[in-house]
Design a protein around this motif. Structure first.
Motif, PDB file in Angstrom:
ATOM      1  N   GLY A 273      41.517  65.350  70.389  1.00  0.00           N
ATOM      2  CA  GLY A 273      41.216  66.724  69.998  1.00  0.00           C
ATOM      3  C   GLY A 273      42.280  67.702  70.444  1.00  0.00           C
ATOM      4  N   GLU A 274      41.977  68.981  70.278  1.00  0.00           N
ATOM      5  CA  GLU A 274      42.954  70.037  70.531  1.00  0.00           C
ATOM      6  C   GLU A 274      42.730  70.769  71.849  1.00  0.00           C
ATOM      7  N   ASP A 275      41.587  70.558  72.495  1.00  0.00           N
ATOM      8  CA  ASP A 275      41.299  71.274  73.737  1.00  0.00           C
ATOM      9  C   ASP A 275      42.306  70.900  74.822  1.00  0.00           C
ATOM     10  N   GLU A 276      42.600  71.883  75.693  1.00  0.00           N
ATOM     11  CA  GLU A 276      43.551  71.637  76.778  1.00  0.00           C
ATOM     12  C   GLU A 276      43.024  72.055  78.143  1.00  0.00           C
ATOM     13  N   ILE A 277      41.832  72.628  78.178  1.00  0.00           N
ATOM     14  CA  ILE A 277      41.255  73.064  79.443  1.00  0.00           C
ATOM     15  C   ILE A 277      40.144  72.098  79.833  1.00  0.00           C
ATOM     16  N   PHE A 278      40.375  71.364  80.939  1.00  0.00           N
ATOM     17  CA  PHE A 278      39.429  70.351  81.387  1.00  0.00           C
ATOM     18  C   PHE A 278      39.269  70.400  82.901  1.00  0.00           C
ATOM     19  N   SER A 279      38.061  70.186  83.363  1.00  0.00           N
ATOM     20  CA  SER A 279      37.815  70.038  84.792  1.00  0.00           C
ATOM     21  C   SER A 279      38.099  68.601  85.196  1.00  0.00           C
ATOM     22  N   LEU A 280      38.179  68.366  86.502  1.00  0.00           N
ATOM     23  CA  LEU A 280      38.401  67.014  87.004  1.00  0.00           C
ATOM     24  C   LEU A 280      37.268  66.093  86.559  1.00  0.00           C
ATOM     25  N   GLU A 281      36.051  66.593  86.586  1.00  0.00           N
ATOM     26  CA  GLU A 281      34.900  65.788  86.169  1.00  0.00           C
ATOM     27  C   GLU A 281      34.994  65.445  84.688  1.00  0.00           C
ATOM     28  N   GLU A 282      35.435  66.413  83.875  1.00  0.00           N
ATOM     29  CA  GLU A 282      35.593  66.139  82.440  1.00  0.00           C
ATOM     30  C   GLU A 282      36.694  65.116  82.199  1.00  0.00           C
ATOM     31  N   PHE A 283      37.780  65.234  82.956  1.00  0.00           N
ATOM     32  CA  PHE A 283      38.853  64.239  82.865  1.00  0.00           C
ATOM     33  C   PHE A 283      38.312  62.846  83.184  1.00  0.00           C
ATOM     34  N   LYS A 284      37.500  62.778  84.232  1.00  0.00           N
ATOM     35  CA  LYS A 284      36.958  61.493  84.658  1.00  0.00           C
ATOM     36  C   LYS A 284      36.123  60.856  83.547  1.00  0.00           C
ATOM     37  N   GLN A 285      35.300  61.654  82.905  1.00  0.00           N
ATOM     38  CA  GLN A 285      34.425  61.131  81.857  1.00  0.00           C
ATOM     39  C   GLN A 285      35.216  60.636  80.653  1.00  0.00           C
ATOM     40  N   MET A 286      36.272  61.351  80.296  1.00  0.00           N
ATOM     41  CA  MET A 286      37.003  61.027  79.061  1.00  0.00           C
ATOM     42  C   MET A 286      38.211  60.127  79.300  1.00  0.00           C
ATOM     43  N   PHE A 287      38.511  59.811  80.568  1.00  0.00           N
ATOM     44  CA  PHE A 287      39.754  59.098  80.859  1.00  0.00           C
ATOM     45  C   PHE A 287      39.846  57.782  80.094  1.00  0.00           C
ATOM     46  N   ASP A 288      41.021  57.553  79.550  1.00  0.00           N
ATOM     47  CA  ASP A 288      41.293  56.326  78.793  1.00  0.00           C
ATOM     48  C   ASP A 288      42.751  55.967  79.065  1.00  0.00           C
TER      49      ASP A 288
END
Length: 498
Positions: free
Chosen positions: A298-313
Motif C-alpha cells: 500500500g501507500e501508507d508510510e506512517i506506522f507504529s512499532l506494533e503495526e510494523f510487527k503485525q505486518m512484518f514480512d
C-alpha cells in the motif's frame, strides 16, 4: 515459521547507537516478535582498546528509547549466558573450540611478524596479485611443523591461530534478502586469523561459537557482512554445527550523494542519541528507520512499532540500497508530533526551560500559558521539538531590533495614522479580549482610515511585536501580556513617533 526462532543484535560498545545498527536491531526485533520468537542482546566487547565508557549502556538505553525489548541480555540473563564476549572468553569458551580445530589439523599456529606480512603484501602488489596469505608450512609433515612451532617459541614469538581455508570449496547459501549467493574459497584471501596473539578470538570466529551455543536460528545483518559469511560458514562446518539462515540487508546510502552512509560524513546526523537530543520522537525514528530497506504493502508510510510487527514480512526486505532522506525523517517526525500534541507538550515546554526562557518553577506555574504560546507560535509546522525555541523566542520572550524597512512603514503618514488609532483601540480593550475582538478592532481601523494590506498590518505588528511577519496576530495578542505590549508600544512611540 515457529517459535524456535532466535535472533540477536550484537553491538560493540565502541560508540553510540548508529542509524544502521538501530535498523539491524529493529528488523531483528520485528522478525522475532512477528513469529513469536526470541530477541537476544549480546555484547561483542573483545576489542577492549576501542570500547568506550558507558558504550554498552548507551546502546541499550537508546534501544529501549526506541521501544524495543529483549528476552536475554547481560542484564537479563537466560540459559545461554554469559552475554558479553569478554566474559565468555574468560570462561575459556572459545579456547575449547580453538584447541579442537588445532587438534583436527584445521587450524595452525602462525608466527609471522607484522614486518614479514607487510613484505609479502608489498611483493603481491608489485606482482599485481590479489592480497592473500601465504601458508608457511607447505610440504611439511605434522612433525616438521611442530618442530617449527618449538623453534619460534624458543625465540619468544607469540603465535596467532589461523584457519586453513579450503580453497577448492564453494560456499553457497540462500540469503533471506539477496537470494542465492556463492563465494569461492579462493576469494577469501587465504588462511585467516581466528585467535590473536593475546589470546582473544577474532570476530568471525567468536560470532560463530556464540551463535551456535546460543541457538541462534537466523542472522539478519547489513550488506557489508556478506564477505564475512563464507568465513563463518567454514567454521560452522569445521565444528560440525548447523548453519543459521543468513539475511543481508541493503546498504543505507546518503540520499544526496548516493554514497554509503559513513560515520565520517558530518553532513548527516547518524546517531540515534543526536536525534533524541534534538527532540525527535522515538515512534518517528522507528517509523523512518523501518522504511530503510523495507517496503509495506500500500501507500501508507506512517506506522507504529506494533503495526510494523503485525505486518512484518521478511520477503519485503529490499535488495536495493536504502536512501537516507533527512527531509523525509523530518516529515515523519512532524506527523508523529501532530498526532498527539498533548503528549509532546511537556517536552516542548522543557525545551523552553533548557533555553533559559523560564525556570522549572515558572514552567509549572505558567503551564497553560506556555502551552498556548507554543500552539500560537505554529508548533504544527516544526520538524522536532528543539525548533520551538527559535519559533517562540520573539516576541514572547525577547524583542528584535527595528530595521530601516520597519521604520519606513511605521513613520509614514499611513503608519502614524494606524498607530494612533491602534494605540487608542488596544488600550480600551479588556485583558480578556479574544482573537475575534482583536480582528474586529483591526477591521474597524481599516474601514475608518481606508488603509489596508501591509500599510495597515505592518505598523500594528511592528509596535506590538517588533516584527512584520509571524503567526496570526490576533491569536498572538491573546497570549501576549497586555502590560508588556503597552510598554512596548510606549517605547516605540517615544523613540520614533514623537
Amino acid at each position: 515459521m515457529t517459535n524456535d526462532i532466535r535472533v540477536r543484535y550484537a553491538p560493540s560498545p565502541t560508540g553510540h547507537l548508529h542509524i544502521g545498527n538501530a535498523r539491524t536491531a529493529i528488523f531483528n526485533w520485528l522478525f522475532a516478535r512477528h513469529y513469536n520468537g526470541q530477541f537476544i542482546i549480546r555484547i561483542e566487547d573483545t576489542d577492549a582498546a576501542r570500547n568506550i565508557a558507558d558504550g554498552e549502556k548507551s546502546q541499550l538505553d537508546n534501544l529501549a528509547w526506541l521501544g524495543l525489548d529483549w528476552d536475554e541480555s547481560p542484564e537479563k540473563p537466560g540459559e545461554y549466558g554469559p552475554y558479553r564476549q569478554s566474559e565468555r572468553n574468560e570462561q575459556g569458551i572459545y579456547q575449547e573450540f580453538i584447541d579442537e580445530l588445532l587438534a583436527k589439523g584445521l587450524a595452525y599456529k602462525s608466527y609471522k611478524t607484522s614486518e614479514q606480512l607487510a613484505q609479502e603484501r608489498a611483493a603481491q602488489q608489485a606482482a599485481k596479485q590479489a592480497p592473500h596469505y601465504v601458508y608457511e608450512y607447505k610440504g611439511l609433515s605434522d612433525e616438521a611443523r611442530e618442530a617449527k612451532y618449538a623453534e619460534f617459541e624458543s625465540q619468544g614469538l607469540k603465535p596467532v591461530i589461523r584457519f586453513r581455508v579450503p580453497e577448492d570449496k564453494i560456499y553457497a547459501w540462500d540469503d533471506i534478502v539477496k537470494g542465492h549467493i556463492e563465494i569461492g574459497g579462493k576469494e577469501i584471501g587465504g588462511d585467516w586469523v581466528i585467535q590473536k596473539a593475546d589470546g582473544m578470538p577474532t570476530y568471525n570466529f567468536a560470532v560463530v561459537v556464540d551463535d551456535h551455543l546460543m541457538a541462534i536460528s537466523h542472522v539478519l545483518r547489513g550488506d557489508d557482512h556478506v564477505s564475512n559469511t563464507p568465513k563463518q560458514m567454514m567454521i560452522f562446518e569445521a565444528l560440525g554445527w548447523d548453519i543459521p539462515k543468513f539475511g543481508h540487508m541493503a546498504l543505507i546510502i546518503n540520499g544526496e550523494t548516493g554514497k554509503k552512509l559513513s560515520k565520517r560524513d558530518e553532513n548527516v546526523l547518524q546517531f540515534v542519541e543526536q536525534y533524541k537530543e534534538l527532540g525527535y520522537q522515538p515512534q518517528a525514528m522507528v517509523n523512518f528507520i523501518g522504511l530503510l530497506g523495507w517496503s509495506p504493502k500500500g501507500e501508507d508510510e506512517i506506522f507504529s512499532l506494533e503495526e510494523f510487527k503485525q505486518m512484518f514480512d521478511e520477503t519485503r526486505l529490499s535488495k536495493a540500497n536504502a536512501k537516507f532522506d533527512q527531509k523525509k525523517l523530518e516529515w515523519i517526525n512532524n506527523q508523529w508530533m501532530r498526532r498527539d500534541l498533548n503528549r509532546v507538550m511537556p517536552q516542548l515546554i522543557q525545551e523552553l526551560v533548557d533555553a533559559g526562557f523560564v525556570s522549572e518553577a515558572e514552567a509549572q506555574e505558567k503551564h497553560d500559558w506556555l502551552t498556548e504560546v507554543i500552539k500560537v507560535a505554529g508548533v504544527e509546522g516544526i520538524s522536532y521539538t528543539q525548533e520551538i525555541v527559535e519559533l517562540v523566542r520573539q516576541p514572547f520572550f525577547a524583542l528584535g531590533e527595528l530595521t530601516e524597512e520597519m521604520l519606513d512603514y511605521l513613520t509614514s503618514d499611513d503608519g502614524r495614522k494606524v498607530f494612533a488609532a491602534w494605540e487608542k483601540a488596544y488600550t480600551a480593550l479588556p485583558e480578556t479580549a479574544t482573537a475575534d475582538d482583536y480582528m474586529n478592532t483591526i477591521r474597524a481601523i481599516q474601514n475608518d482610515l481606508e488603509i489596508k494590506g501591509r500599510n495597515l498590518w505592518n505598523p500594528i505588528r511592528i509596535v506590538t511585536t517588533h516584527e512584520v511577519q509571524g503567526p496570526n496576530l490576533p491569536e498572538m495578542l491573546v497570549v501576549l501580556d497586555k502590560a508588556t505590549v503597552l510598554q512596548t508600544m510606549a517605547d516605540v512611540k517615544t523613540k520614533y513617533l514623537n
